[in-house]
Design a protein around this motif. Sequence first.
Motif, short mmCIF file in Angstrom:
data_model
loop_
_atom_site.label_atom_id
_atom_site.label_comp_id
_atom_site.label_asym_id
_atom_site.label_seq_id
_atom_site.Cartn_x
_atom_site.Cartn_y
_atom_site.Cartn_z
N ARG A 72 0.83 -1.21 0.00
CA ARG A 72 0.00 0.00 0.00
C ARG A 72 0.86 1.26 0.00
O ARG A 72 0.52 2.26 -0.63
CB ARG A 72 -0.95 -0.02 1.20
CG ARG A 72 -2.08 -1.01 0.99
CD ARG A 72 -3.01 -1.12 2.17
NE ARG A 72 -4.18 -1.91 1.83
CZ ARG A 72 -5.00 -2.44 2.71
NH1 ARG A 72 -4.79 -2.27 4.01
NH2 ARG A 72 -6.05 -3.14 2.32
N LYS A 76 0.86 4.13 -2.94
CA LYS A 76 0.74 5.56 -2.66
C LYS A 76 1.93 6.33 -3.24
O LYS A 76 1.78 7.40 -3.83
CB LYS A 76 0.65 5.78 -1.14
CG LYS A 76 0.48 7.23 -0.73
CD LYS A 76 0.35 7.35 0.78
CE LYS A 76 0.18 8.80 1.21
NZ LYS A 76 0.08 8.93 2.69
N GLN A 79 1.65 6.83 -6.94
CA GLN A 79 0.74 7.91 -7.31
C GLN A 79 1.44 9.26 -7.19
O GLN A 79 1.26 10.15 -8.04
CB GLN A 79 -0.51 7.89 -6.43
CG GLN A 79 -1.55 8.92 -6.83
CD GLN A 79 -2.12 8.67 -8.22
OE1 GLN A 79 -2.64 7.61 -8.50
NE2 GLN A 79 -2.00 9.66 -9.10
N ASN A 188 -6.99 3.76 -7.95
CA ASN A 188 -6.82 4.66 -6.80
C ASN A 188 -8.05 5.52 -6.54
O ASN A 188 -8.10 6.24 -5.55
CB ASN A 188 -5.62 5.58 -7.02
CG ASN A 188 -4.30 4.88 -6.77
OD1 ASN A 188 -4.27 3.88 -6.07
ND2 ASN A 188 -3.23 5.39 -7.34
#
Length: 201
Positions: A72, A76, A79, A188
Amino acid sequence: MISAIANTIFQLVIEDYHRYDEIDHPMENPYDRQSLEHLLYRKCWIDTAQWHMEDVVRNPDITPEEGLNWKRRIDKQNQIRTDTVEYIDSFYLQQYSDVQVKEDARINTESPAWAIDRLSILALKIYHMEVETSRIDVDQAHIASCKSKLNVLLEQRKDLSQSIDELLTDIAAGNKYMKVYKQMKMYNDPSLNPVLYKKTP
């Protein structure tokens, strides 16, 4: 040429990171926040931290819970990486906004920032492959293999650097034009990922 500037900054970032070699060490960006150099430093720092996250998550002894947490974090981080690439492209869109595009101008297969993204990753591959060539706990076959791979990576960097410089020269001259397409990562977005929006009451 931008490739020389980018390659210099990427090398600086990787050296700065490895002074501490800690994923969560805060970035200390030495460049003005409004500058392209600031974005390039930030971009490579994000990539470097993510590189080491990817190493950690592949530890065969990691627990499923830890692995999921790292996955995770990587998601993140990826992104943030994508957002930063788009900031760099926005910089170039602004820089070349007054260029008179020629009637026969062509669009490139990728934007300048996504090519620079690959250059940043190449810098990391080169750094870590070079580390492998200096190990003393492996046999000569490993060293020879890594040296051969390093030579290929160095050639790739030379070719990619030239291509980026030529692309930007063509854009500045109106021979090529650029468009920026947002990545639109659907997984996302809670409104686009069915696993997420089907949970919404």
